[in-house]
Motif scaffolding. Structure first.
Motif, PDB file in Angstrom:
ATOM      1  N   ASN A   3      11.424 -17.809   3.958  1.00 58.01           N
ATOM      2  CA  ASN A   3      10.007 -18.156   3.772  1.00 58.01           C
ATOM      3  C   ASN A   3       9.875 -18.857   2.420  1.00 58.01           C
ATOM      4  N   SER A  26       5.419 -22.002  -2.655  1.00 58.99           N
ATOM      5  CA  SER A  26       5.179 -22.629  -3.965  1.00 58.99           C
ATOM      6  C   SER A  26       3.738 -23.095  -4.043  1.00 58.99           C
ATOM      7  N   LYS A  59       8.490 -28.398  -1.687  1.00 63.00           N
ATOM      8  CA  LYS A  59       9.066 -27.636  -0.564  1.00 63.00           C
ATOM      9  C   LYS A  59       9.558 -28.570   0.542  1.00 63.00           C
ATOM     10  N   SER A  70       2.189 -14.504  -0.888  1.00 64.09           N
ATOM     11  CA  SER A  70       3.063 -13.403  -1.319  1.00 64.09           C
ATOM     12  C   SER A  70       2.666 -12.080  -0.660  1.00 64.09           C
ATOM     13  N   LYS A  72      12.205 -14.285   0.789  1.00 61.47           N
ATOM     14  CA  LYS A  72      11.287 -15.295   0.295  1.00 61.47           C
ATOM     15  C   LYS A  72      12.028 -16.114  -0.764  1.00 61.47           C
ATOM     16  N   VAL A  73      11.717 -17.401  -0.808  1.00 59.16           N
ATOM     17  CA  VAL A  73      12.272 -18.291  -1.832  1.00 59.16           C
ATOM     18  C   VAL A  73      11.086 -18.960  -2.497  1.00 59.16           C
ATOM     19  N   VAL A  74      10.986 -18.842  -3.827  1.00 59.11           N
ATOM     20  CA  VAL A  74       9.864 -19.463  -4.529  1.00 59.11           C
ATOM     21  C   VAL A  74      10.344 -20.739  -5.215  1.00 59.11           C
ATOM     22  N   ILE A  80       4.731 -13.141  -6.477  1.00 58.02           N
ATOM     23  CA  ILE A  80       5.660 -13.955  -5.678  1.00 58.02           C
ATOM     24  C   ILE A  80       7.036 -14.041  -6.342  1.00 58.02           C
ATOM     25  N   LYS A 120       8.807 -10.744  -5.584  1.00 59.09           N
ATOM     26  CA  LYS A 120       9.233 -10.546  -4.195  1.00 59.09           C
ATOM     27  C   LYS A 120      10.267 -11.561  -3.709  1.00 59.09           C
ATOM     28  N   SER A 121      10.480 -12.639  -4.469  1.00 57.31           N
ATOM     29  CA  SER A 121      11.406 -13.676  -3.996  1.00 57.31           C
ATOM     30  C   SER A 121      12.824 -13.386  -4.455  1.00 57.31           C
ATOM     31  N   GLU A 122      13.763 -13.676  -3.565  1.00 56.57           N
ATOM     32  CA  GLU A 122      15.164 -13.444  -3.900  1.00 56.57           C
ATOM     33  C   GLU A 122      15.697 -14.575  -4.786  1.00 56.57           C
ATOM     34  N   LEU A 145      14.720 -18.244  -7.034  1.00 56.77           N
ATOM     35  CA  LEU A 145      13.785 -19.193  -7.644  1.00 56.77           C
ATOM     36  C   LEU A 145      14.461 -20.554  -7.687  1.00 56.77           C
TER      37      LEU A 145
END
Ligand SMILES: Nc1nc2c(ncn2[C@@H]2O[C@H](COP(=O)(O)OP(=O)(O)OP(=O)(O)O)[C@@H](O)[C@H]2O)c(=O)[nH]1
Ligand SMILES: [Mg+2]
Length: 226
Positions: free
Chosen positions: A34, A37, A43, A126, A135-137, A154, A157-159, A161
């Motif tokens: 997911n 941004s 994205k 988020s 999640k990827v931010v 966000i 929670k994101s793995e 950045l």
């Protein structure tokens, strides 16, 4: 007057649908990511370059969320992989029900990697689980290095950045080391890659992260099958 806690109910409904999606992705050995941004951080550009690098035999599918227009789906469809636009008509995030509906007529057994581009927004997405594995931010260098501190949820929670638009670093005042430090203050051990969708710099790092993530998904699938 009595107050009814509606917000909580809506989120619980989302969690229920997201749990069903997650179970379905696991059953079909799909890695779902997911991407989140602010509007315009890159994205779709990141996805364009990613798809460009893929062999046509890759079993990848994409959903892209926007309030209006099919622009992003049109951009991504050029690469020949299945793409569907979700237009929310005003809602500032995707929810699990929208994803479930968009996937209803796709054969999940034909998909290994599902990439979801969320609506451009650093806040609302988020709070909505879409059943993704991670999640990827994405944060671009034009946005200010304080963003992880201002929008911590966000980043927490994101793995991963992705610090994008690094080709612009000579022209903007953005302290990239401070941005990374801020992100790790919110999420210690956060993985970070620096990319430019314009020059392709850093793409090898992003693709390597993606490969590792896909490999661990495959390993989990074969462990549960044995
Ligand atoms: N210089 C530079 N421009 C970039 C880079 N990545 C994206 N852009 C530009 O930034 C603008 C927005 O990029 P998009 O990929 O549409 O951003 P997005 O996050 O998908 O935007 P929304 O879907 O509207 O939230 C476009 O003009 C891109 O060409 C980059 O790495 N460097
Ligand atoms: Mg986009």
């Amino acid at each position: 007057m009595e107050r009814v806690p509606l917000g909580r109910k809506v989120l619980n409904e989302n969690e229920r649908v997201a749990a069903g999606l997650r179970a379905s992705f696991e059953q079909h050995d799909i890695l779902c990511l997911n991407l989140i941004s602010s509007p315009g951080s890159g994205k779709t550009s990141l996805l364009e370059r990613t798809l460009e690098s893929f062999d046509r035999s890759e079993r990848v599918a994409l959903l892209t969320g926007d309030i209006q227009t099919e622009n992003d789906a049109k951009r991504l469809a050029r690469f020949g992989f299945p793409v569907k636009q979700i237009t929310t008509g005003g809602t500032c995030h995707l929810d699990a029900r929208m994803v479930e509906k968009a996937l209803a007529d796709w054969r999940l057994e034909d998909v290994d990697l599902l990439l979801i581009e969320n609506v451009g927004n650093l806040v609302c997405p988020s709070s909505y689980d879409l059943g993704e594995a991670a999640k990827v931010v994405v944060l671009s260098v034009a946005e200010g290095e304080d963003k992880p501190l201002k929008y911590p949820s966000i980043f927490f929670k994101s793995e991963l950045l992705i610090l994008n638009k690094i080709d612009l670093l000579p022209y903007v005042s953005f302290d990239i080391a401070a941005a990374e430090e801020n992100a790790r203050r919110i999420h210690s051990g956060m993985q970070i890659v620096r990319t430019s969708c314009r020059t392709g710099e850093g793409f090898a790092d992003w693709l390597a992260w993606l490969d590792r993530r896909r490999e661990s998904r495959r390993a989990a699938a074969s462990a549960s099958a044995s």
